[in-house]
Design a protein around this motif. Sequence first.
Motif, PDB file in Angstrom:
ATOM      1  N   ASN A 288      24.044 -44.323 -32.272  1.00  0.00           N
ATOM      2  CA  ASN A 288      25.442 -44.509 -31.861  1.00  0.00           C
ATOM      3  C   ASN A 288      25.551 -45.734 -30.966  1.00  0.00           C
ATOM      4  OD1 ASN A 288      28.167 -44.127 -31.551  1.00  0.00           O
ATOM      5  ND2 ASN A 288      27.993 -42.446 -30.098  1.00  0.00           N
ATOM      6  N   VAL A 289      25.272 -46.890 -31.553  1.00  0.00           N
ATOM      7  CA  VAL A 289      25.304 -48.170 -30.837  1.00  0.00           C
ATOM      8  C   VAL A 289      26.151 -49.151 -31.641  1.00  0.00           C
ATOM      9  CG1 VAL A 289      23.056 -47.859 -29.722  1.00  0.00           C
ATOM     10  CG2 VAL A 289      23.159 -48.883 -31.994  1.00  0.00           C
ATOM     11  N   SER A 290      26.523 -50.264 -31.007  1.00  0.00           N
ATOM     12  CA  SER A 290      27.453 -51.199 -31.652  1.00  0.00           C
ATOM     13  C   SER A 290      26.813 -51.944 -32.818  1.00  0.00           C
ATOM     14  CB  SER A 290      27.981 -52.205 -30.627  1.00  0.00           C
ATOM     15  OG  SER A 290      26.905 -52.938 -30.062  1.00  0.00           O
ATOM     16  N   SER A 291      25.486 -52.113 -32.784  1.00  0.00           N
ATOM     17  CA  SER A 291      24.815 -52.835 -33.871  1.00  0.00           C
ATOM     18  C   SER A 291      23.522 -52.091 -34.232  1.00  0.00           C
ATOM     19  CB  SER A 291      24.508 -54.272 -33.437  1.00  0.00           C
ATOM     20  OG  SER A 291      23.988 -55.007 -34.519  1.00  0.00           O
ATOM     21  N   PRO A 292      23.625 -51.007 -35.011  1.00  0.00           N
ATOM     22  CA  PRO A 292      22.459 -50.163 -35.281  1.00  0.00           C
ATOM     23  C   PRO A 292      21.339 -50.871 -36.042  1.00  0.00           C
ATOM     24  CG  PRO A 292      24.324 -49.528 -36.670  1.00  0.00           C
ATOM     25  CD  PRO A 292      24.844 -50.490 -35.663  1.00  0.00           C
ATOM     26  N   VAL A 293      21.672 -51.823 -36.917  1.00  0.00           N
ATOM     27  CA  VAL A 293      20.632 -52.541 -37.659  1.00  0.00           C
ATOM     28  C   VAL A 293      19.803 -53.388 -36.697  1.00  0.00           C
ATOM     29  CG1 VAL A 293      20.188 -54.266 -39.438  1.00  0.00           C
ATOM     30  CG2 VAL A 293      21.953 -52.544 -39.799  1.00  0.00           C
ATOM     31  N   ALA A 294      20.459 -54.102 -35.787  1.00  0.00           N
ATOM     32  CA  ALA A 294      19.734 -54.892 -34.787  1.00  0.00           C
ATOM     33  C   ALA A 294      18.922 -53.983 -33.874  1.00  0.00           C
ATOM     34  CB  ALA A 294      20.719 -55.722 -33.964  1.00  0.00           C
ATOM     35  N   TYR A 295      19.482 -52.837 -33.504  1.00  0.00           N
ATOM     36  CA  TYR A 295      18.773 -51.882 -32.644  1.00  0.00           C
ATOM     37  C   TYR A 295      17.511 -51.374 -33.332  1.00  0.00           C
ATOM     38  CZ  TYR A 295      17.787 -47.572 -30.079  1.00  0.00           C
ATOM     39  OH  TYR A 295      17.171 -46.576 -29.381  1.00  0.00           O
ATOM     40  N   ALA A 296      17.613 -51.057 -34.622  1.00  0.00           N
ATOM     41  CA  ALA A 296      16.458 -50.555 -35.365  1.00  0.00           C
ATOM     42  C   ALA A 296      15.353 -51.611 -35.429  1.00  0.00           C
ATOM     43  CB  ALA A 296      16.878 -50.136 -36.769  1.00  0.00           C
ATOM     44  N   LEU A 297      15.721 -52.861 -35.694  1.00  0.00           N
ATOM     45  CA  LEU A 297      14.723 -53.927 -35.768  1.00  0.00           C
ATOM     46  C   LEU A 297      14.085 -54.177 -34.406  1.00  0.00           C
ATOM     47  CD1 LEU A 297      16.537 -56.446 -38.137  1.00  0.00           C
ATOM     48  CD2 LEU A 297      14.504 -55.106 -38.664  1.00  0.00           C
ATOM     49  N   ALA A 298      14.895 -54.122 -33.333  1.00  0.00           N
ATOM     50  CA  ALA A 298      14.350 -54.296 -31.984  1.00  0.00           C
ATOM     51  C   ALA A 298      13.384 -53.169 -31.636  1.00  0.00           C
ATOM     52  CB  ALA A 298      15.485 -54.358 -30.972  1.00  0.00           C
ATOM     53  N   THR A 299      13.707 -51.944 -32.057  1.00  0.00           N
ATOM     54  CA  THR A 299      12.828 -50.797 -31.828  1.00  0.00           C
ATOM     55  C   THR A 299      11.479 -50.983 -32.515  1.00  0.00           C
ATOM     56  OG1 THR A 299      14.750 -49.325 -31.672  1.00  0.00           O
ATOM     57  CG2 THR A 299      12.619 -48.290 -32.098  1.00  0.00           C
ATOM     58  N   LEU A 300      11.506 -51.638 -33.677  1.00  0.00           N
ATOM     59  CA  LEU A 300      10.269 -51.883 -34.425  1.00  0.00           C
ATOM     60  C   LEU A 300       9.490 -53.072 -33.874  1.00  0.00           C
ATOM     61  CD1 LEU A 300      11.573 -51.355 -38.086  1.00  0.00           C
ATOM     62  CD2 LEU A 300      10.269 -49.757 -36.682  1.00  0.00           C
ATOM     63  N   GLY A 301      10.060 -53.775 -32.854  1.00  0.00           N
ATOM     64  CA  GLY A 301       9.342 -54.869 -32.206  1.00  0.00           C
ATOM     65  C   GLY A 301       9.662 -56.249 -32.731  1.00  0.00           C
TER      66      GLY A 301
END
Length: 466
Positions: A288-301
Motif C-alpha cells: 500500500n505505497v504510492s509506487s509499488p513496483v519501485a518499492y518491490a525493486l528497492a526491496t530486492l536491492g
Amino acid sequence: MFAQLFRTKPIEIGRHSGLRKCLTAFDLALLGIGCAIGTGIFVLTGIAAAVYSGPAVIISFIIAGLAAGFAGFAYAELAASVGGSGSAYGYTYVAFGEFFAWVIAWILLLEYGVGAAAVANGWSGYFINTLANFHIVIPDAWTKAPSQGGIINLPAFGIIWLLVLVLVSGVKQSSTVNNIMVVIKISTIAIFLAIAVGHINTDNWQPFMPFGWFSTQADGHNIGILAGASLVFFAYFGFDAVSTAADEARNPQRDLPIGLIAALIFCTVIYILVAGMLTGVVHYSDLNVSSPVAYALATLGYSWSSTLVATGILAGLITVLLVLLYGLTRILYAMSHDGLIPAVFSKVNPERHTPTRLILLCGSIISIVAGFFPLGTLAETVNIGTLASFIMVCCGVIILRIRQPDLPRPFKNPWNPLIPLLGIVSCSALMAFLPDETWHRFLIWVGIGIVMYFVYSMRHSKLRTK
C-alpha cells in the motif's frame, strides 16, 4: 417533440469526414495499449493487493478483464458495422436514439475529460518527485492549486498544452509519439518482470484470499476480490478510445476489431503477470505505497529502480493523457457533426486534417481544471461512467441484431447474444460494488447533462431539422 428523443441516426460507414485516414491496425492496438497501461499497473496493483484482494488480486484482474473483454467484442462488432468517430455515443445513436446517445456522450465527456485532468495531476506528482531526485525543486506555489496554498499546478497545466500541440500537428504525428512512449513503458515492465521472476517467494502468496470474495467493513468500506475487481477496472479504462479513431483508420471495418481485441488481450496478460510477480516478491500487506513496483525493486536491492520506474510511469502517463485527449476531441467532433454542440467545432484544418478549434477548446478547459483544481475523489466517478458506456454498447449489439439483421457485419460477436449479455451482467455487477458516493456524483452529472440536452442540443440537432 418527444418522438425526436428516440429517433435513431442512419449508419454512416464510409462518410467523408475531412479527417486523414492513416492509422493501421498496429497503430490502433498501440493506441489502446497506450491508454490502458498507466496508473493502473504502476500504482493501482499494489493498493488493490494490500487493501482489497491480497495475492488474489490476480483474480480481480481476471474478473475485470473478462467484463472488459465481453464489452470489447461488442465494441469490435459495432466499430466494424456502424463506424464513426463517436465511439459508444455513435453506436447508441444508431441503436437507441438521440436522447440516450446524448446521455452516453455526456458520460463519456466525464470519463475522458475528468480522466485526463486526473492523469495530468498524477503525472505532475511523479514529474516533481523525479526532478527532486536530481536536486531540482520547484516552489510549492507553482506545483499546487490555489485551494492547496499555491498559485497553479504548472506541470499539470503545461503537459496538457504540450500534448495539445502534438494533437494539433496531426493524427499520424500523435500516433508516432504514442508508439514511442508505449515502447518505453513496455520496456520498463519487461525489465521488472525479468528481475522479479528470479526472486519469487511462494510464501508471499499465503494466504491467497485473505479478504475473501466480498464483505463490507464496519466503516462501510468494501473489501474482497469482487471489490478489488471494481477498483482495478480503472486499469481497463480508455481501451475503448480505439473506437474513436474510426474516421482516421485506413480500413476501419477490418482494423478496428483487430486493434480493440489485440489491445485488450495484451493489457490483460501484462496486468496478470505484473500482479503475480509483485505479490510474489513482496508480501501483499506491504504494497500500500504510492509506487509499488519501485518499492518491490528497492526491496530486492536494485537501487536504480526509482529512476527506471519513474521513466516508465512518466512515459506511461503521457500516453494515457494523449489518448484521452484524442478520444475526447473525436467524441465532441462527432457530436458537433450531429448538431448537438455548435457546428463550429466540427471544422477541420485543411492542412493538418485535425479539428484544431476543438482541440484548443479541450486543452483550455482541461488545463485549467488540472492546473487550478485538485480533483480528489471526483476521479473515482470515471469508473462508473466507463462501465455505463460498456453496458450500452453491449445492449446496442443485441438491439441492432434484432432491428437490422441484414446489416453488413465484417466482425460478428461469437455466441450472440451470450457474449453481450455476459458483458451487461458483469459490468452491472462491478457497478453495484462501487461506493454509494460514487453513484451520487454520477447521477448528479447525468442530471446536469439531461438539462443541457433539453436546453440546447435537442433544439439544434441535425436529425431534428431533417
